[in-house]
Every structure is written in structure tokens, then in C-alpha cells.
Design a protein around this motif. Structure first.
Motif, PDB file in Angstrom:
ATOM      1  N   TYR A  44       0.841  -1.196   0.000  1.00 43.13           N
ATOM      2  CA  TYR A  44       0.000   0.000   0.000  1.00 43.13           C
ATOM      3  C   TYR A  44       0.871   1.240   0.000  1.00 43.13           C
ATOM      4  CZ  TYR A  44      -3.523  -3.445   1.173  1.00 43.13           C
ATOM      5  OH  TYR A  44      -4.349  -4.550   1.145  1.00 43.13           O
ATOM      6  N   GLN A  45       0.519   2.180  -0.874  1.00 40.57           N
ATOM      7  CA  GLN A  45       1.290   3.423  -0.940  1.00 40.57           C
ATOM      8  C   GLN A  45       0.375   4.629  -0.709  1.00 40.57           C
ATOM      9  OE1 GLN A  45       3.136   4.547  -4.717  1.00 40.57           O
ATOM     10  NE2 GLN A  45       4.874   5.432  -3.613  1.00 40.57           N
ATOM     11  N   PRO A  46       0.806   5.529   0.175  1.00 42.21           N
ATOM     12  CA  PRO A  46      -0.031   6.688   0.503  1.00 42.21           C
ATOM     13  C   PRO A  46      -0.135   7.715  -0.627  1.00 42.21           C
ATOM     14  CG  PRO A  46       2.092   6.846   1.608  1.00 42.21           C
ATOM     15  CD  PRO A  46       2.038   5.500   0.969  1.00 42.21           C
ATOM     16  N   GLN A  47      -1.253   8.389  -0.653  1.00 38.26           N
ATOM     17  CA  GLN A  47      -1.474   9.529  -1.550  1.00 38.26           C
ATOM     18  C   GLN A  47      -1.824  10.706  -0.639  1.00 38.26           C
ATOM     19  OE1 GLN A  47      -4.748   7.821  -3.788  1.00 38.26           O
ATOM     20  NE2 GLN A  47      -3.368   6.931  -5.299  1.00 38.26           N
ATOM     21  N   VAL A  58      -4.892   5.572  -0.453  1.00 40.25           N
ATOM     22  CA  VAL A  58      -3.870   4.545  -0.373  1.00 40.25           C
ATOM     23  C   VAL A  58      -4.044   3.675  -1.616  1.00 40.25           C
ATOM     24  CG1 VAL A  58      -3.084   2.546   0.916  1.00 40.25           C
ATOM     25  CG2 VAL A  58      -3.910   4.533   2.151  1.00 40.25           C
ATOM     26  N   GLU A  59      -2.983   3.520  -2.396  1.00 38.15           N
ATOM     27  CA  GLU A  59      -3.106   2.668  -3.581  1.00 38.15           C
ATOM     28  C   GLU A  59      -2.625   1.259  -3.266  1.00 38.15           C
ATOM     29  OE1 GLU A  59      -1.169   3.969  -7.229  1.00 38.15           O
ATOM     30  OE2 GLU A  59      -1.904   2.223  -8.330  1.00 38.15           O
ATOM     31  N   LYS A 202      -4.038  10.837 -13.101  1.00 38.23           N
ATOM     32  CA  LYS A 202      -2.743  10.660 -12.461  1.00 38.23           C
ATOM     33  C   LYS A 202      -1.657  10.959 -13.483  1.00 38.23           C
ATOM     34  CE  LYS A 202      -2.471   7.615  -9.190  1.00 38.23           C
ATOM     35  NZ  LYS A 202      -2.250   6.309  -8.500  1.00 38.23           N
ATOM     36  N   ILE A 236      -3.362  14.248  -9.697  1.00 39.26           N
ATOM     37  CA  ILE A 236      -2.362  13.759  -8.747  1.00 39.26           C
ATOM     38  C   ILE A 236      -1.098  13.388  -9.517  1.00 39.26           C
ATOM     39  CG2 ILE A 236      -3.387  11.419  -8.774  1.00 39.26           C
ATOM     40  CD1 ILE A 236      -2.418  11.145  -5.823  1.00 39.26           C
ATOM     41  N   GLU A 238       2.333  11.270  -9.879  1.00 41.17           N
ATOM     42  CA  GLU A 238       2.908   9.999  -9.436  1.00 41.17           C
ATOM     43  C   GLU A 238       4.423  10.048  -9.482  1.00 41.17           C
ATOM     44  OE1 GLU A 238       0.786   6.223 -10.563  1.00 41.17           O
ATOM     45  OE2 GLU A 238       0.789   7.296 -12.452  1.00 41.17           O
ATOM     46  N   GLN A 258       1.790  11.258  -4.950  1.00 36.88           N
ATOM     47  CA  GLN A 258       2.104   9.880  -4.585  1.00 36.88           C
ATOM     48  C   GLN A 258       3.540   9.663  -5.039  1.00 36.88           C
ATOM     49  OE1 GLN A 258      -0.620   7.037  -6.305  1.00 36.88           O
ATOM     50  NE2 GLN A 258       0.583   5.284  -5.639  1.00 36.88           N
ATOM     51  N   TYR A 280       1.264  10.163   8.741  1.00 37.68           N
ATOM     52  CA  TYR A 280       0.215  10.602   7.816  1.00 37.68           C
ATOM     53  C   TYR A 280      -0.933  11.312   8.535  1.00 37.68           C
ATOM     54  CZ  TYR A 280       2.849   7.559   4.808  1.00 37.68           C
ATOM     55  OH  TYR A 280       3.873   6.975   4.138  1.00 37.68           O
TER      56      TYR A 280
END
Ligand code: C2E
Ligand code: MG
Ligand code: MG
Ligand code: MG
Length: 291
Positions: A44-47, A58-59, A202, A236, A238, A258, A280
Motif C-alpha cells: 500500500y502506498q499513501p497519496q 492509499v493505492e 494521475k 495527482i 505519481e 504519490q 500521515y
């Protein structure tokens, strides 16, 4: 002599092709085993939103814990999974798992304002079961549709815009959001893009990566940000790795990010730990606390 050498090269080439074919066949077999054996995991990666100083999403990113080769990213196996016919099973699992995890974080009170985003393959998007599998993943997890974002690529849309638009509309009506991933790298036509009810684009990380050194990438990024905003999308960026990249983007009106600068993709357990430790979340001065 030359002839002999040529023949030799030729044989070498054959052997290489054969080895590649053998490797691909092995990969397909391993993928089937991986499905049966549950060797997949989501990272999981935060945005984040730097204007409001908060975590917005979270992606979920797919990983394969390969028994011999270790942790593999999607680049190493997505294409093989697609041709071997097991991608749909994997993606169905991804959707369910991502929704379950998100619901768990909500129940724990760790992620109450952010949404979870999941990547869709064009293949998955094409199936008749797709709509039901999304809705049942949400239902099973007890997750509200407003908390789910689906990332599609320009390829998914470009292949069948007439079929995709109503599908996106139906799912959007339930509260699910859509975003276009890797924007600018596909072959989307602005003509139908403007008709799709997506909420976010994105900016592809390949533009972000070089925008500070390559003036044409800088122009592309600037154009995507202003086009996106003018058409009413959130934008957003990336792959943001440095403060200089963040500042450049902020100066051009982009405040959603992100990238490694804000946090690398990490296993659920680590993400949970981060959230428990107050990462976060807004700190005293109102600024976002990052790892
Ligand atoms: P994506 O959706 O554009 O995801 C972003 C990719 O960039 C991820 O690679 C992430 O690890 C990487 N990344 C994030 N921040 C940075 C950064 O600051 N610098 C650099 N260099 N890279 C960064 P990953 O996880 O290897 O995934 C690659 C692609 O595989 C994804 O690109 C997505 O298109 C696809 N993918 C991932 N999970 C799934 C899935 O569940 N289903 C499908 N169909 N595709 C998936
Ligand atoms: Mg994505
Ligand atoms: Mg992307
Ligand atoms: Mg990508």
C-alpha cells in the motif's frame, strides 16, 4: 570462417529463444500454482494532499512472493498472467483483499478519511462479471462504495469507449470513483475523455521523473495539470521523489502526490504500524507527519 561464425550465432539465437519460451511456460505454471497457493500480497502506498496536509488515499499494489525468486512486482508477471488466463482470478482477489484491508483500517479507526484505490486491467474491465465482482467485494468487506477508487488506463477506455462509458457511469452512480492512471502515456482521445465521469487523472511518473531536466516533459506536465483542472478533474502526480519535484508541481497548481518522497509502497502490517504511530496524520503545526 564467416559462415561458421554465422551458423554459430544462429544456433546461439535458437537456444536463446528456446530458453525464453521455456521460461515463459514455467512462469505460467508457477502463476497457476501461486493462485492456488495464495502467494500474492498487496502493498500500500499513501497519496497525500499537501495543501490540506492530509492523507487522501492509499493505492493497493500487487506483489508476488515467489518461492524461489523472492518478492516480484507486477512488471515481472502481469503480462504472463494476462496471456495465461489467471489474471482475472488474481484481480478478483486484489479487489476483495483491498476492500477487506481498507474496511479493517476503518474499523480500527486508522483511516477514516482516505479512500483505497485499486488498479484494473483492461482485460478485467471487459468481462461481464466485472460490475458484480466489484459490488460483491464491497459488500463482503462492508465497505462503502465512496471509499473505493478504481484506476483505469487510457487503453481500457480507448479500446471500447462506447461500452466503457455506461459501465463507469453505473458504478459512479453507486459512489465509486474512477481515475485515469499514467495519464499522457496512452492513446486517449480528449473527445471521449471529456465524456467519462472520472474524477481524477494521475500524471504519469515518466513525465515527473524528467520534468526538471527536460523542458518538453515540463511542458507536458504543466499542460496535463491545467487541462485536468479545467475539465474538472483532480490531478495527482505519481513518482514524486524529491522536494524539488514537489515544489515544481505545487507551483503549477498540483497539490496531490504519490511517490517515494511521501512514502514507499509497504505491506499492510507496516502501513498499520505507520498509522498507529501517527504517521500521515496532521502534526501539531498542522503539517503532515511522514516516514
Ligand atoms: P501504477 O499503478 O502507475 O503504480 C505506481 C507504480 O510506481 C508502482 O510500481 C509504485 O511502486 C511505483 N512508484 C511509486 N512511487 C514511486 C516513486 O517515487 N518512484 C518510482 N520510481 N516509482 C514509484 P509497481 O508497484 O511496480 O506497479 C507497477 C504497475 O503495475 C502499476 O503502475 C500498475 O499499472 C500495475 N499494477 C499494480 N498492481 C496491480 C494490480 O493489482 N492489477 C493490475 N492490473 N495492475 C497492477
Ligand atoms: Mg495505479
Ligand atoms: Mg501510474
Ligand atoms: Mg503504470
Amino acid at each position: 570462417r564467416a559462415k561458421a561464425a554465422g551458423r554459430h550465432r544462429y544456433r546461439f539465437h535458437d537456444a536463446q529463444v528456446e530458453a525464453e519460451v521455456r521460461q515463459r511456460v514455467a512462469l505460467v505454471e508457477e502463476l497457476h500454482a501461486a493462485c492456488a497457493d495464495n502467494q500474492f500480497e498487496l502493498y500500500y502506498q499513501p497519496q497525500v494532499d499537501t495543501r490540506r496536509q492530509r492523507l487522501v488515499g492509499v493505492e493497493a499494489l500487487l506483489r508476488w512472493n515467489h518461492p524461489e525468486r523472492g518478492l516480484l512486482g507486477p512488471g515481472a508477471f502481469i503480462r504472463a498472467a494476462e496471456t495465461s488466463g489467471c489474471l482475472l482470478d488474481i484481480e478478483d482477489w486484489v479487489l476483495r483483499q483491498a476492500c477487506r484491508q481498507m474496511s479493517e483500517w476503518q474499523v480500527q479507526g486508522l483511516l477514516e478519511t482516505a479512500i483505497i484505490s485499486v488498479n484494473l486491467s483492461p482485460l478485467q474491465f471487459k468481462t461481464v462479471e466485472f460490475e458484480n465482482s466489484v459490488l460483491s467485494a464491497l459488500e463482503e468487506a462492508g465497505l462503502s462504495p465512496q471509499c473505493l477508487e478504481l484506476e483505469i488506463t487510457e487503453r481500457s477506455v480507448a479500446e471500447r469507449p462506447e461500452a466503457v462509458a455506461p459501465l463507469i457511469e453505473r458504478l459512479t452512480a453507486t459512489g465509486i470513483r474512477f481515475s485515469i492512471d499514467d495519464f499522457g502515456t496512452g492513446y486517449s482521445s480528449l473527445q471521449y475523455l471529456k465524456k467519462l465521469p472520472v474524477s481524477k487523472i494521475k500524471v504519469a511518473q515518466e513525465f515527473v521523473a524528467d520534468m526538471l531536466s527536460d523542458p518538453s516533459d515540463a511542458s507536458i506536465v504543466r499542460a496535463i495539470i491545467s487541462l485536468g483542472h479545467e475539465l474538472g478533474y483532480e490531478v495527482i502526480a505519481e513518482g514524486v521523489e524529491t522536494e524539488a519535484q514537489r515544489d515544481f508541481l505545487q507551483d503549477r497548481g498540483c497539490f496531490l502526490f504519490q511517490g517515494y518522497l511521501f512514502g514507499r509502497p509497504s505491506p499492510a502490517s507496516q502501513m498499520t504500524e505507520h498509522l498507529r504511530n501517527g504517521l500521515y496524520a496532521a502534526k501539531g503545526g498542522g503539517s503532515l507527519s511522514l516516514p
